[in-house]
Design a protein around this motif. Structure first.
Motif, PDB file in Angstrom:
ATOM      1  N   LEU A 105      12.303   5.903  -3.459  1.00 50.65           N
ATOM      2  CA  LEU A 105      12.379   5.649  -5.130  1.00 50.65           C
ATOM      3  C   LEU A 105      11.344   4.937  -5.638  1.00 50.65           C
ATOM      4  O   LEU A 105      11.264   4.508  -6.554  1.00 50.65           O
ATOM      5  CB  LEU A 105      13.707   4.846  -5.475  1.00 50.65           C
ATOM      6  CG  LEU A 105      15.137   5.626  -5.062  1.00 50.65           C
ATOM      7  CD1 LEU A 105      16.409   4.811  -5.636  1.00 50.65           C
ATOM      8  CD2 LEU A 105      14.891   7.174  -5.737  1.00 50.65           C
ATOM      9  N   GLY A 106      10.274   4.756  -4.676  1.00 46.54           N
ATOM     10  CA  GLY A 106       9.084   4.095  -4.875  1.00 46.54           C
ATOM     11  C   GLY A 106       9.172   2.487  -5.086  1.00 46.54           C
ATOM     12  O   GLY A 106       8.522   2.093  -5.818  1.00 46.54           O
ATOM     13  N   LEU A 107      10.021   1.852  -4.276  1.00 47.77           N
ATOM     14  CA  LEU A 107      10.091   0.457  -4.149  1.00 47.77           C
ATOM     15  C   LEU A 107       9.889  -0.178  -3.041  1.00 47.77           C
ATOM     16  O   LEU A 107      10.549  -0.679  -2.192  1.00 47.77           O
ATOM     17  CB  LEU A 107      11.481   0.108  -4.746  1.00 47.77           C
ATOM     18  CG  LEU A 107      11.933   0.588  -6.210  1.00 47.77           C
ATOM     19  CD1 LEU A 107      13.389   0.486  -6.254  1.00 47.77           C
ATOM     20  CD2 LEU A 107      11.207  -0.162  -7.367  1.00 47.77           C
ATOM     21  N   PRO A 108       8.342  -0.077  -2.418  1.00 48.96           N
ATOM     22  CA  PRO A 108       8.295  -0.370  -1.256  1.00 48.96           C
ATOM     23  C   PRO A 108       8.529  -1.640  -0.907  1.00 48.96           C
ATOM     24  O   PRO A 108       8.973  -2.148   0.242  1.00 48.96           O
ATOM     25  CB  PRO A 108       6.735  -0.129  -1.020  1.00 48.96           C
ATOM     26  CG  PRO A 108       6.082   0.015  -2.382  1.00 48.96           C
ATOM     27  CD  PRO A 108       7.157   0.436  -3.406  1.00 48.96           C
ATOM     28  N   ALA A 109       8.348  -2.944  -1.781  1.00 51.79           N
ATOM     29  CA  ALA A 109       8.651  -4.310  -1.541  1.00 51.79           C
ATOM     30  C   ALA A 109      10.078  -4.288  -0.873  1.00 51.79           C
ATOM     31  O   ALA A 109      10.479  -4.938   0.001  1.00 51.79           O
ATOM     32  CB  ALA A 109       8.099  -5.134  -2.467  1.00 51.79           C
ATOM     33  N   ARG A 110      10.940  -3.870  -1.823  1.00 50.21           N
ATOM     34  CA  ARG A 110      12.587  -4.024  -1.520  1.00 50.21           C
ATOM     35  C   ARG A 110      12.691  -2.995  -0.238  1.00 50.21           C
ATOM     36  O   ARG A 110      13.490  -3.535   0.467  1.00 50.21           O
ATOM     37  CB  ARG A 110      13.327  -3.341  -2.686  1.00 50.21           C
ATOM     38  CG  ARG A 110      13.306  -4.019  -3.974  1.00 50.21           C
ATOM     39  CD  ARG A 110      14.094  -3.392  -4.940  1.00 50.21           C
ATOM     40  NE  ARG A 110      15.485  -3.489  -4.690  1.00 50.21           N
ATOM     41  CZ  ARG A 110      16.376  -3.296  -5.789  1.00 50.21           C
ATOM     42  NH1 ARG A 110      16.022  -2.789  -7.065  1.00 50.21           N
ATOM     43  NH2 ARG A 110      17.672  -3.411  -5.542  1.00 50.21           N
ATOM     44  N   LEU A 141       5.438  -1.303   4.864  1.00 54.04           N
ATOM     45  CA  LEU A 141       5.872  -1.178   3.352  1.00 54.04           C
ATOM     46  C   LEU A 141       5.247  -2.407   2.635  1.00 54.04           C
ATOM     47  O   LEU A 141       5.030  -2.014   1.369  1.00 54.04           O
ATOM     48  CB  LEU A 141       7.432  -0.980   3.442  1.00 54.04           C
ATOM     49  CG  LEU A 141       8.028   0.062   3.923  1.00 54.04           C
ATOM     50  CD1 LEU A 141       9.366  -0.141   4.471  1.00 54.04           C
ATOM     51  CD2 LEU A 141       8.017   1.090   2.934  1.00 54.04           C
ATOM     52  N   LEU A 142       5.193  -3.432   3.315  1.00 50.24           N
ATOM     53  CA  LEU A 142       4.468  -4.608   2.618  1.00 50.24           C
ATOM     54  C   LEU A 142       3.233  -4.573   2.095  1.00 50.24           C
ATOM     55  O   LEU A 142       2.780  -4.669   0.826  1.00 50.24           O
ATOM     56  CB  LEU A 142       4.738  -5.720   3.604  1.00 50.24           C
ATOM     57  CG  LEU A 142       4.452  -7.285   2.803  1.00 50.24           C
ATOM     58  CD1 LEU A 142       5.008  -8.411   3.776  1.00 50.24           C
ATOM     59  CD2 LEU A 142       2.898  -7.380   2.814  1.00 50.24           C
ATOM     60  N   ARG A 143       2.487  -3.852   2.774  1.00 48.89           N
ATOM     61  CA  ARG A 143       1.153  -3.422   2.550  1.00 48.89           C
ATOM     62  C   ARG A 143       1.020  -2.343   1.406  1.00 48.89           C
ATOM     63  O   ARG A 143       0.323  -2.249   0.293  1.00 48.89           O
ATOM     64  CB  ARG A 143       0.081  -2.829   3.733  1.00 48.89           C
ATOM     65  CG  ARG A 143      -0.409  -4.116   4.611  1.00 48.89           C
ATOM     66  CD  ARG A 143      -1.072  -3.510   5.631  1.00 48.89           C
ATOM     67  NE  ARG A 143      -1.726  -4.471   6.254  1.00 48.89           N
ATOM     68  CZ  ARG A 143      -1.946  -4.803   7.611  1.00 48.89           C
ATOM     69  NH1 ARG A 143      -1.346  -3.813   8.560  1.00 48.89           N
ATOM     70  NH2 ARG A 143      -2.715  -5.727   8.163  1.00 48.89           N
ATOM     71  N   ARG A 144       2.082  -1.489   1.641  1.00 46.99           N
ATOM     72  CA  ARG A 144       1.932  -0.381   0.584  1.00 46.99           C
ATOM     73  C   ARG A 144       2.437  -1.062  -0.765  1.00 46.99           C
ATOM     74  O   ARG A 144       2.003  -0.391  -2.060  1.00 46.99           O
ATOM     75  CB  ARG A 144       2.875   0.808   1.021  1.00 46.99           C
ATOM     76  CG  ARG A 144       2.065   1.789   1.496  1.00 46.99           C
ATOM     77  CD  ARG A 144       3.005   2.832   2.319  1.00 46.99           C
ATOM     78  NE  ARG A 144       4.231   3.391   1.533  1.00 46.99           N
ATOM     79  CZ  ARG A 144       5.262   3.952   2.131  1.00 46.99           C
ATOM     80  NH1 ARG A 144       5.179   4.061   3.508  1.00 46.99           N
ATOM     81  NH2 ARG A 144       6.134   4.782   1.444  1.00 46.99           N
TER      82      ARG A 144
END
Ligand SMILES: [Zn+2]
Length: 225
Positions: A105-110, A141-144
């Motif tokens: 869903l485009g929420l890489p931090a979560r 994912l954090l880097r994204r």
């Protein structure tokens, strides 16, 4: 005093009635780990942070709610494969499925947080390889998230300190060292600098274990013998 109780809810994806056990409300006493994992008793409630609908396999902190598009992700082969992946403990799969939904869903931090939580479950189960896979995924994912302008934590350098810990505990020492060096050169606030210096020391010792924020403070103010 609160005791474990049950939550009855209707799955937002399939409409099935689900019943989940919710642990006693807990806070934590003592220092957090360097990757923000809280101390006990909150630490041990992790099994209930994300729940799985036994009917359709939808995994979420509250399966009674679903973001738009979540129901489609639940049908994807990648999601179905993760749900019962034998390589990971069951609860780690539940976190990883929630992570896949957030990623899709485009929420890489979560998605990164959910993957880190999956790593903690693997730590508790004593399975090292899956724990490293979860941390590598969380780091990516954090880097994204950064590329999209999303940060996991507000203080400057806090995300980098977390990234260094993810990489160190995944055994990626060279990458971890580079993150620590680059951030220390930016003169972050003392709390972050202490943590980064502890990371540097652990990396130099090829230490992949869990360490606490309290240790970083002790390192700054060594107790005289
Ligand atoms: Zn369901």
């Amino acid at each position: 005093m609160l005791h474990p109780h049950h939550l009855n809810t209707t799955c937002a994806v399939c409409g099935e009635t689900c019943r989940f056990t919710i642990p006693e409300a807990a806070s934590s006493v003592g220092s957090r780990d360097l990757d923000t994992r809280p101390a006990e008793p909150l630490r041990s409630t992790i099994y209930a942070w994300v729940k799985r609908c036994p009917s359709c396999g939808y995994c979420a902190p509250d399966p009674g709610k679903a973001q738009e598009g979540a129901a489609d992700v639940v049908k994807l082969p990648r999601y179905r494969g993760q749900l019962d992946a034998r390589k990971f403990p069951g609860i780690a799969n539940t976190f990883l499925c929630w992570s896949i939904i957030q990623e899709d869903l485009g929420l890489p931090a979560r998605a990164a947080w959910a993957s880190l939580h999956a790593a903690w479950v693997c730590d508790d189960e004593g399975v090292d390889v899956p724990a490293r896979i979860c941390r590598k995924r969380a780091a990516d994912l954090l880097r994204r998230g950064w590329e999209k302008g999303e940060r996991l934590a507000a203080p400057e350098g806090a995300d980098e300190a977390l990234l260094a810990d993810l990489l160190r505990r995944a055994g990626r020492f060279r990458e971890a060292r580079a993150v620590v060096k680059e951030m220390l050169e930016k003169n972050p606030e003392p709390v972050i600098a202490d943590i980064l210096r502890l990371q540097a020391r652990l990396i130099a010792a090829s230490d992949r274990g869990a360490h606490t924020v309290a240790e970083a403070r002790r390192f700054r103010h060594p107790v005289p013998l």
